[in-house]
Design a protein around this motif. Structure first.
Motif, PDB file in Angstrom:
ATOM      1  N   GLN A   1       0.856  -1.190   0.000  1.00 16.78           N
ATOM      2  CA  GLN A   1       0.000   0.000   0.000  1.00 16.78           C
ATOM      3  C   GLN A   1       0.893   1.241   0.000  1.00 16.78           C
TER       4      GLN A   1
ATOM      5  N   GLN B   1      -3.705   2.952  -3.668  1.00 16.78           N
ATOM      6  CA  GLN B   1      -4.457   1.777  -3.276  1.00 16.78           C
ATOM      7  C   GLN B   1      -3.607   0.538  -3.137  1.00 16.78           C
TER       8      GLN B   1
ATOM      9  N   LEU C   1     -12.199   0.066   2.836  1.00 15.73           N
ATOM     10  CA  LEU C   1     -11.736  -0.554   1.605  1.00 15.73           C
ATOM     11  C   LEU C   1     -12.695  -1.647   1.158  1.00 15.73           C
TER      12      LEU C   1
ATOM     13  N   PRO D   1      -9.758   2.016  -4.235  1.00 13.66           N
ATOM     14  CA  PRO D   1      -8.949   3.085  -3.636  1.00 13.66           C
ATOM     15  C   PRO D   1      -9.399   3.459  -2.236  1.00 13.66           C
TER      16      PRO D   1
END
Lengths: 115, 114
Positions: A39, A44, B90, B107
């Motif tokens: 990460q 992301q 998430l 994201p």
């Protein structure tokens, strides 16, 4: 209960060096996958490498390789020729095959590659 | 192939309000899992949906709920927001159980509760 432990909260190495991130896990299951996810800051999560527990051969993806020791329940990640773009949080994770799609994550290792 | 998308990307709410977050999985993926990420607790599993059914739920209070639609899109809802709900949420999609088990992450939605 299934747990994943990453004992190194932070690591820092120079560009081009090799670094190894540690991970241990605990489970009574026999069929599972292990993963390393990356990460980057404010970006992301992406999969770095995957290991099936039934395979004895260690997985390799370019500069990334693992040392999987099933009996010891250990799953370390080695990054060779480290690059600035490798700077990120690295998470070790575990999932049971055919079970719920529930990843169990370690607390993460913050890796910094210095120029 | 488009990746996992999450909307909105950022949210600011006040205590007591409710919020709905949305996740669109990769085309063809039928499983959607949700995770909460905080500095103190790390990444924790919220729940998983497969073919519109909740298959598993993590250790979160009933204020956290979700659903999945026939097109595999998923929403999660948090009611009566508390300060401690501030986190990065998430969403991850996968083909389903046993099919490689690889999860692809979106994201995230960063929720701030004031």
């Amino acid at each position: 209960a299934q747990t994943v432990t990453q004992s190194q909260p932070e690591m820092s190495v120079q560009e081009a060096e090799t670094v190894t991130l540690s991970c241990t896990y605990d489970t009574s299951e026999n069929n599972y996958y292990l993963f390393w996810y990356k990460q980057p800051p404010s970006r992301q999560m992406i999969l770095v490498i995957r290991q099936e527990a039934y395979k004895q051969q260690n997985a390799t993806e370019n500069r990334f390789s693992v040392n999987f020791q099933k009996a010891a329940k250990s799953f370390s990640l080695k990054i060779s020729d480290s690059q600035l773009g490798d700077t990120a949080m690295y998470f070790c994770a575990f999932i049971v095959i055919q079970g719920a799609q529930k990843l169990v994550f370690g607390q993460g290792t913050r890796l910094t590659i210095n120029p | 192939k488009a990746g996992v998308t999450q909307t909105p990307r950022y949210l600011i709410k006040t205590r007591g309000q409710q919020v709905t977050l949305s996740c669109s999985p990769i085309s063809g993926h039928r499983s959607v899992s949700w995770y909460q990420q905080t500095p103190g607790q790390g990444l924790q599993f919220l729940f998983e949906y497969f073919s519109e059914t909740q298959r598993n739920k993590g250790n979160f209070p009933g204020r956290f709920s979700g659903r999945q639609f026939s097109n595999s899109r998923s929403e999660m809802n948090v009611s009566t927001l508390e300060l401690g709900d501030s986190a990065l949420y998430l969403c991850a999609s996968s083909l389903g159980p046993g099919v490689g088990n690889e999860q692809f992450f979106g994201p995230g939605t960063r929720l701030t509760v004031l």
